[in-house]
Design an enzyme around this catalytic site. Structure first.
Site, PDB file in Angstrom:
ATOM      1  CG  ASP A  21      62.921  28.694 -42.795  1.00 41.44           C
ATOM      2  OD1 ASP A  21      61.716  29.002 -42.734  1.00 41.44           O
ATOM      3  OD2 ASP A  21      63.510  28.088 -41.887  1.00 41.44           O
TER       4      ASP A  21
ATOM      5  CG  ASP B  93      59.849  31.018 -39.348  1.00 43.98           C
ATOM      6  OD1 ASP B  93      59.072  30.151 -38.900  1.00 43.98           O
ATOM      7  OD2 ASP B  93      60.853  30.751 -40.044  1.00 43.98           O
TER       8      ASP B  93
END
Length: 195
Positions: free
Chosen positions: A146, A162
């Site tokens: 991320d 995401d």
């Protein structure tokens, strides 16, 4: 048994040949749209993760907009937005199930909006599933990369996959609320209409 036919004998939803369904050309186009969107999302996710790992891993966050947006690399063992960090293997199984469900659902796909929706979700699920399978520590428990941090300190760090999953989920809720079906019909309070 033959499928429904319009005037002139053209199939509306596909014929059956030897007991197996054959998808009509319009269905093939929608499946192609789903696949194209999924590939684009997957490629963007993979490319951005590769780039940030080469340029940002182990470094201070890169601030793009003060107090609004920065890039910071983290390795997330949990679900989207760093939720459920102790359940990595469960999320791997769920992601695999989502991919299988989307691929099975695609056989009945006759709706462009649903093709977009499922393409976003499939590309995102495959992006994060790739991390689960191939990144450290392995064994279907790999950590997802991320790097996008909006409102630093107030919002979880996320990635392209995401974002695609969340956008696909929001679109799915909207389509269901408006009565749009995967088969291209629309449920308008008890009766279905084409389109």
């Amino acid at each position: 048994m033959r499928g429904l036919q319009a005037a002139g004998g053209a199939p509306l939803s596909g014929d059956t040949v030897g007991g197996a369904a054959r998808v009509a050309p319009s269905g093939v186009r929608r499946i192609a749209a789903l696949a194209t969107i999924a590939v684009v999302v997957y490629a963007l996710d993979l490319a951005t993760k590769t780039l940030v790992l080469k340029t940002l891993e182990g470094r201070e966050p890169v601030v793009l907009l003060d107090d609004l947006l920065q890039f910071r690399v983290i390795f997330n063992p949990g679900a989207a937005f760093s939720l459920g960090t102790g359940m990595t293997i469960v999320f791997t199984i769920i992601a695999t199930g989502v991919v299988i469900a989307i691929l099975r659902t695609a056989r009945n796909l006759r709706s462009v909006p649903w093709a977009v929706t499922l393409g976003l979700m499939l590309g995102g699920a495959l992006g994060n599933l790739t991390d689960r399978v191939f990144r450290h520590p392995g064994g279907l428990q790999g950590h997802v990369v991320d790097f996008i941090e909006a409102f630093p300190g107030h919002f979880p760090v996320f990635n392209v996959a995401d974002s695609a999953i969340v956008c696909g989920g929001i679109l799915a809720v909207f389509l269901a609320w408006r009565g749009y079906q995967i088969d291209g019909t629309r449920d308008t309070g008890g009766e279905k209409k084409d389109g």
